[in-house]
Design a protein around this motif. Structure first.
Motif, PDB file in Angstrom:
ATOM      1  N   ILE A 197       5.056 -10.205  -3.181  1.00  0.00           N
ATOM      2  CA  ILE A 197       5.270  -9.326  -2.025  1.00  0.00           C
ATOM      3  C   ILE A 197       5.331  -7.870  -2.482  1.00  0.00           C
ATOM      4  N   LYS A 198       5.967  -7.647  -3.612  1.00  0.00           N
ATOM      5  CA  LYS A 198       6.054  -6.287  -4.141  1.00  0.00           C
ATOM      6  C   LYS A 198       4.655  -5.750  -4.462  1.00  0.00           C
ATOM      7  N   TYR A 199       3.827  -6.536  -5.143  1.00  0.00           N
ATOM      8  CA  TYR A 199       2.470  -6.106  -5.470  1.00  0.00           C
ATOM      9  C   TYR A 199       1.616  -5.969  -4.221  1.00  0.00           C
ATOM     10  N   LEU A 200       1.823  -6.809  -3.250  1.00  0.00           N
ATOM     11  CA  LEU A 200       1.093  -6.713  -1.986  1.00  0.00           C
ATOM     12  C   LEU A 200       1.428  -5.411  -1.263  1.00  0.00           C
ATOM     13  N   ILE A 201       2.699  -5.076  -1.207  1.00  0.00           N
ATOM     14  CA  ILE A 201       3.132  -3.832  -0.550  1.00  0.00           C
ATOM     15  C   ILE A 201       2.578  -2.620  -1.285  1.00  0.00           C
ATOM     16  N   ILE A 202       2.607  -2.643  -2.599  1.00  0.00           N
ATOM     17  CA  ILE A 202       2.075  -1.521  -3.387  1.00  0.00           C
ATOM     18  C   ILE A 202       0.562  -1.384  -3.178  1.00  0.00           C
ATOM     19  N   SER A 203      -0.164  -2.482  -3.201  1.00  0.00           N
ATOM     20  CA  SER A 203      -1.620  -2.405  -3.042  1.00  0.00           C
ATOM     21  C   SER A 203      -2.012  -1.956  -1.634  1.00  0.00           C
ATOM     22  N   VAL A 204      -1.314  -2.440  -0.627  1.00  0.00           N
ATOM     23  CA  VAL A 204      -1.603  -2.008   0.748  1.00  0.00           C
ATOM     24  C   VAL A 204      -1.281  -0.522   0.911  1.00  0.00           C
ATOM     25  N   SER A 205      -0.204  -0.067   0.311  1.00  0.00           N
ATOM     26  CA  SER A 205       0.158   1.348   0.376  1.00  0.00           C
ATOM     27  C   SER A 205      -0.895   2.218  -0.296  1.00  0.00           C
ATOM     28  N   LEU A 206      -1.385   1.785  -1.447  1.00  0.00           N
ATOM     29  CA  LEU A 206      -2.430   2.545  -2.138  1.00  0.00           C
ATOM     30  C   LEU A 206      -3.711   2.611  -1.317  1.00  0.00           C
ATOM     31  N   ILE A 207      -4.068   1.533  -0.694  1.00  0.00           N
ATOM     32  CA  ILE A 207      -5.268   1.527   0.156  1.00  0.00           C
ATOM     33  C   ILE A 207      -5.075   2.453   1.359  1.00  0.00           C
ATOM     34  N   CYS A 208      -3.904   2.399   1.961  1.00  0.00           N
ATOM     35  CA  CYS A 208      -3.625   3.250   3.125  1.00  0.00           C
ATOM     36  C   CYS A 208      -3.624   4.732   2.764  1.00  0.00           C
ATOM     37  N   ILE A 209      -3.313   5.059   1.547  1.00  0.00           N
ATOM     38  CA  ILE A 209      -3.331   6.457   1.106  1.00  0.00           C
ATOM     39  C   ILE A 209      -4.725   6.870   0.651  1.00  0.00           C
ATOM     40  N   SER A 210      -5.435   5.997  -0.039  1.00  0.00           N
ATOM     41  CA  SER A 210      -6.716   6.376  -0.628  1.00  0.00           C
ATOM     42  C   SER A 210      -7.850   6.510   0.387  1.00  0.00           C
ATOM     43  N   ILE A 211      -7.871   5.710   1.429  1.00  0.00           N
ATOM     44  CA  ILE A 211      -8.964   5.787   2.407  1.00  0.00           C
ATOM     45  C   ILE A 211      -8.959   7.121   3.153  1.00  0.00           C
ATOM     46  N   PRO A 212      -7.865   7.559   3.743  1.00  0.00           N
ATOM     47  CA  PRO A 212      -7.884   8.879   4.387  1.00  0.00           C
ATOM     48  C   PRO A 212      -8.143  10.015   3.395  1.00  0.00           C
ATOM     49  N   SER A 213      -7.644   9.874   2.173  1.00  0.00           N
ATOM     50  CA  SER A 213      -7.883  10.901   1.155  1.00  0.00           C
ATOM     51  C   SER A 213      -9.372  11.021   0.848  1.00  0.00           C
ATOM     52  N   TYR A 214     -10.051   9.890   0.754  1.00  0.00           N
ATOM     53  CA  TYR A 214     -11.487   9.886   0.493  1.00  0.00           C
ATOM     54  C   TYR A 214     -12.234  10.624   1.607  1.00  0.00           C
ATOM     55  N   PHE A 215     -11.930  10.320   2.859  1.00  0.00           N
ATOM     56  CA  PHE A 215     -12.619  10.967   3.973  1.00  0.00           C
ATOM     57  C   PHE A 215     -12.278  12.454   4.061  1.00  0.00           C
ATOM     58  N   TYR A 216     -11.054  12.828   3.747  1.00  0.00           N
ATOM     59  CA  TYR A 216     -10.678  14.239   3.759  1.00  0.00           C
ATOM     60  C   TYR A 216     -11.449  15.007   2.693  1.00  0.00           C
ATOM     61  N   ILE A 217     -11.574  14.447   1.512  1.00  0.00           N
ATOM     62  CA  ILE A 217     -12.332  15.110   0.443  1.00  0.00           C
ATOM     63  C   ILE A 217     -13.801  15.206   0.818  1.00  0.00           C
ATOM     64  N   GLN A 218     -14.370  14.159   1.393  1.00  0.00           N
ATOM     65  CA  GLN A 218     -15.765  14.206   1.819  1.00  0.00           C
ATOM     66  C   GLN A 218     -15.984  15.280   2.880  1.00  0.00           C
TER      67      GLN A 218
END
Length: 118
Positions: A5-26
């Motif tokens: 559960i801890k790794y799941l929460i961390i991975s979901v959090s990273l995905i939720c942060i990285s996707i908007p960051s990618y589009f903002y940089i683009q």
């Protein structure tokens, strides 16, 4: 179980942060178009309309009839932004010489390529 559960929460959090960051940089890397508002007037059916110009590199675009039906000219790929950062520039599907400038909650303004600038 708690480790999963801890790794799941961390991975979901990273995905939720990285996707908007990618589009903002683009979005920040898009080319900047310069818009010249109210550059003149043109009479259409006896009514005066303001003419706008968009310039990018050696290309110039002139605004077309403001009574264009938006459904006939669907927006395509995002190709740039404007110098004020409020509006975005789109290609128009099926029309190589047209672009559209649209802002948040605004009807797009269509521009047609006029000539190459030297």
């Amino acid at each position: 179980m708690k480790v999963r559960i801890k790794y799941l929460i961390i991975s979901v959090s990273l995905i939720c942060i990285s996707i908007p960051s990618y589009f903002y940089i683009q979005y920040q890397l898009l080319p900047i178009y310069q818009i010249e508002y109210n550059a003149g007037e043109e009479m259409i059916d006896g009514t005066p309309y303001a003419i706008h110009y968009v310039n990018f590199k050696n290309r110039s675009y002139k605004s077309v009839n403001p009574l264009v039906d938006v459904d006939d000219y669907p927006l395509g790929k995002l190709i740039g932004g404007t110098e004020n950062g409020i509006e975005t520039v789109f290609a128009v599907k099926g029309h190589k010489d047209l672009i559209a400038v649209s802002g948040f909650m605004m009807v797009p303004t269509y521009f047609k390529e006029t000539k190459d600038l030297d």
